[in-house]
Write an enzyme that holds these catalytic residues in place. Sequence first.
Site: not given
Length: 407
Positions: A201, A285, A343
Amino acid sequence: MGRSLMPLNPGWIELIYGCVKSGKSRALIDKINSIKNAIDEEKFEKEFLVVKHPLDDKETQGKISSFDGKNIDAIECETAKDLVEHVTKHTKFIFLSGVHLFDRDIVPLLKALVDINVIIVTTGINLTAKGEPYNYMPQIMTITDVYDIRAGECFTSGCGENAYRSIKVNDHFEPRCMKCYYKTEKTPDLVVVTGPMFSQKTLELIAKTKEKERKLELNPVKNEDGFMNKDISAIFKWSEDKRYDLEKIVSHDGNSINAIPIESNSQVINYLKINKQVGFVGFDEIQFFKDPYPLIKELLERGYPIYITCLKEDFRGEGFGDVPKILTLANIIISKEAYCTRCQKQPATKTQRFIIKNGIKTPANYNDPVILVGGKESYTSVCRSCHWVPEKSENKYDNILKLKQIN
């Protein structure tokens, strides 16, 4: 005790949103028709649910209608409780018109539906005619995965620019562009870049700022005194974010630009009053800032283009500070993804905080402090299925939907 790995989760929420007369319903109708034309009728009736809130275009009962005359049959549901009654174990897709009109329970219901792999495409109006968040749209926009903002056409005489705001005129509503709505000389814009940690970002803000600086170097513009460039950038950061540099914003891969550390909204306003040549404002942020929502509203009213990076959710999966309300003000939302470190199969949309116990990484508890500035030593990015927060309250719709999956 750890949690066993859950099946991969393909569910998501796509939100088609914007001002009045921006083609939201038409976009939803077109999506539904394209699917209906591609599959057999029996499969559509079994797996697809088309729903509208009864107050979403009251003139056409039992149908989703667009202002250009297109329509499609729909079940009318006034509350989340009504909607869940129509969900079966076969439901895979829900098309929902007028999500902004539902009660607060629509938020946990949408979360629970996605957790059982339902894909939801919905329409809603993000702001009221007074420019405030519409009902529970901040919370809905926080849990959205895909943002599809639709622009109307500004009804101001002689304008016709893209409209992202609505106003009330006598007994009806009309679309307005940002410039006409805020009555500013320049066109105010709000771009929000959001995503989990490690989704680059900050790199987006750095690249945008450097691009603007290069354009100014190539095409310098003098102000009224003939000395200084107009439209220079002012980038602000939270003063307590000292991870890499106090007076720079730095991406995780080392890119950086200069930034102004601040503690309060008044510091931003005072800086801009003194530095009138600033024409582009950035915040890195912004979830860490104190009460940033009124500040962003004021800067839009003053005509500033604004570029923001933020976490829309904290490590618990809850809306982070004022960010949910700020999302409703944005006319562009860039949703970033990272890589699920657990995962290693799905895109990461969540931030997982962990603590070290006896040399083992353990997920942080729901009741731990929300703000903890850190990097890879405290956080990782995970997908929705792998995100786990001990002591988090159970969603009341989880068990209801699980029972429907069995019966």
